[in-house]
Write an enzyme that holds these catalytic residues in place. Sequence first.
Site, short mmCIF file in Angstrom:
data_model
loop_
_atom_site.label_atom_id
_atom_site.label_comp_id
_atom_site.label_asym_id
_atom_site.label_seq_id
_atom_site.Cartn_x
_atom_site.Cartn_y
_atom_site.Cartn_z
CB VAL A 109 -5.49 5.60 -3.79
CG1 VAL A 109 -4.86 4.56 -2.88
CG2 VAL A 109 -6.06 4.97 -5.06
CE1 TYR B 64 -3.69 -0.80 -15.43
CE2 TYR B 64 -2.48 -1.93 -17.16
CZ TYR B 64 -2.75 -1.72 -15.83
OH TYR B 64 -2.07 -2.45 -14.87
CG ASP C 56 -6.95 -2.45 -0.58
OD1 ASP C 56 -6.00 -2.87 -1.29
OD2 ASP C 56 -8.14 -2.51 -0.94
N1 LIG Z 1 -1.80 -8.26 -12.00
C1 LIG Z 1 -1.33 -7.83 -13.16
O1 LIG Z 1 -1.35 -8.56 -14.18
C2 LIG Z 1 -0.74 -6.46 -13.25
C3 LIG Z 1 0.07 -6.15 -14.37
C4 LIG Z 1 0.61 -4.89 -14.48
C5 LIG Z 1 0.36 -3.94 -13.52
N2 LIG Z 1 -0.42 -4.24 -12.44
C6 LIG Z 1 -0.69 -3.18 -11.45
O2 LIG Z 1 -0.30 -3.62 -10.17
C7 LIG Z 1 -1.08 -2.92 -9.19
C8 LIG Z 1 -1.63 -3.93 -8.19
O3 LIG Z 1 -2.51 -4.81 -8.86
P1 LIG Z 1 -2.74 -6.31 -8.39
O4 LIG Z 1 -2.34 -7.18 -9.51
O5 LIG Z 1 -2.14 -6.52 -7.04
O6 LIG Z 1 -4.33 -6.31 -8.33
P2 LIG Z 1 -5.33 -6.73 -7.14
O7 LIG Z 1 -6.68 -6.54 -7.70
O8 LIG Z 1 -4.93 -8.06 -6.60
O9 LIG Z 1 -5.05 -5.63 -6.01
C9 LIG Z 1 -5.36 -4.28 -6.16
C10 LIG Z 1 -5.80 -3.74 -4.81
O10 LIG Z 1 -6.05 -2.33 -4.97
C11 LIG Z 1 -7.21 -2.03 -4.21
N3 LIG Z 1 -7.83 -0.81 -4.76
C12 LIG Z 1 -8.46 -0.69 -5.97
N4 LIG Z 1 -8.92 0.57 -6.10
C13 LIG Z 1 -8.59 1.23 -4.97
C14 LIG Z 1 -8.81 2.54 -4.51
N5 LIG Z 1 -9.47 3.44 -5.26
N6 LIG Z 1 -8.32 2.91 -3.30
C15 LIG Z 1 -7.64 2.01 -2.54
N7 LIG Z 1 -7.42 0.74 -2.91
C16 LIG Z 1 -7.89 0.35 -4.11
C17 LIG Z 1 -8.11 -3.25 -4.34
O11 LIG Z 1 -9.07 -3.31 -3.30
C18 LIG Z 1 -7.10 -4.39 -4.32
O12 LIG Z 1 -6.92 -4.89 -3.01
C19 LIG Z 1 -2.16 -2.15 -9.97
O13 LIG Z 1 -1.78 -0.80 -10.11
C20 LIG Z 1 -2.16 -2.82 -11.34
O14 LIG Z 1 -2.57 -1.94 -12.36
C21 LIG Z 1 -0.97 -5.49 -12.29
#
Ligand SMILES: NC(=O)c1ccc[n+]([C@@H]2O[C@H](COP(=O)([O-])OP(=O)(O)OC[C@H]3O[C@@H](n4cnc5c(N)ncnc54)[C@H](O)[C@@H]3O)[C@@H](O)[C@H]2O)c1
Length: 261
Positions: free
Chosen positions: A58, A160, A32
Amino acid sequence: MEVGFITGGAGAIGRASARALVRDGWRVVLADIDGDELHRVAVDLGEQAVAGIFVLDVTDFDGVHSAVREAAKANGGLQGLVTAAGGGRGIAGASKVPFIDTAPESWDRMIEVHLNGVYYACHAVLPILYGGGGAIVNIASGAGLRGGPPHLRQLHASVYSAAKAGVIALTQSIAQEAGAKGVRANCIAPGRTESRWKSWQEMERMQREEETRYPGSGRASPLGRFGRASDMGEAVAFLMSERAGYITGACLDVTGGIRLH
Ligand SMILES: NC(=O)c1ccc[n+]([C@@H]2O[C@H](COP(=O)([O-])OP(=O)(O)OC[C@H]3O[C@@H](n4cnc5c(N)ncnc54)[C@H](O)[C@@H]3O)[C@@H](O)[C@H]2O)c1
């Protein structure tokens, strides 16, 4: 013991996936961009469960490749990948503008994190999985299944949606190539789910606001609640397991049926 590499391991869905995998007997390598939170998650999971920690972005092709190489070397290979980096404050949120107001910089950043980030991780891990088989689960989104409805929920999320649709198609394409080498590739499409920056209360507030702006917009799931990160973790652990041994190229809708509206 199988070892899985998880990007976004400090995030809500990343850590929930790690928890479910560890419960199922995996060890996890966590990566992360947020080192402090990553270490907290690692402590929470316990020393035995964590097979490596990498603070990385990433969107850094070389950084991702070198972390994956190092993790594989330290663990005698890898058997799985979960790509859960993204979402979060100022990343997904940045795209919520009408399409014609979209700035190329925010488009590029969204694609970099949510699509290129998945590409880099798969590109780094796949040659290792080809050595002994394994599974990939990419975290897509309901927004990638259809670039718009239900109703107005995905309004102003063009970038997105495009990035997540790309993740789904990329996963299908990888599944085609990797099947013969004993590797399965799937994704999940979460709906509105609690995250590090979006608490349950915040989701309720967002829903109330949307309902006021667009009455009857029908965003509630037939199950009557939002997604928990653990719902996503369970779906990931299932797709990573042999219980899903005949499933590849799928995108599992984990939106609580919200797309039925
Ligand atoms: N939570 C929702 O409602 C939801 C819905 C659909 C899809 N998603 C997808 O699920 C995935 C995870 O999201 P989440 O809900 O756990 O969000 P979150 O914000 O809780 O976690 C995302 C993590 O990714 C890390 N991150 C962000 N950019 C980064 C980078 N460039 N390099 C390395 N790490 C990075 C952040 O530090 C964070 O810890 C994402 O791809 C998001 O688009 C989430």
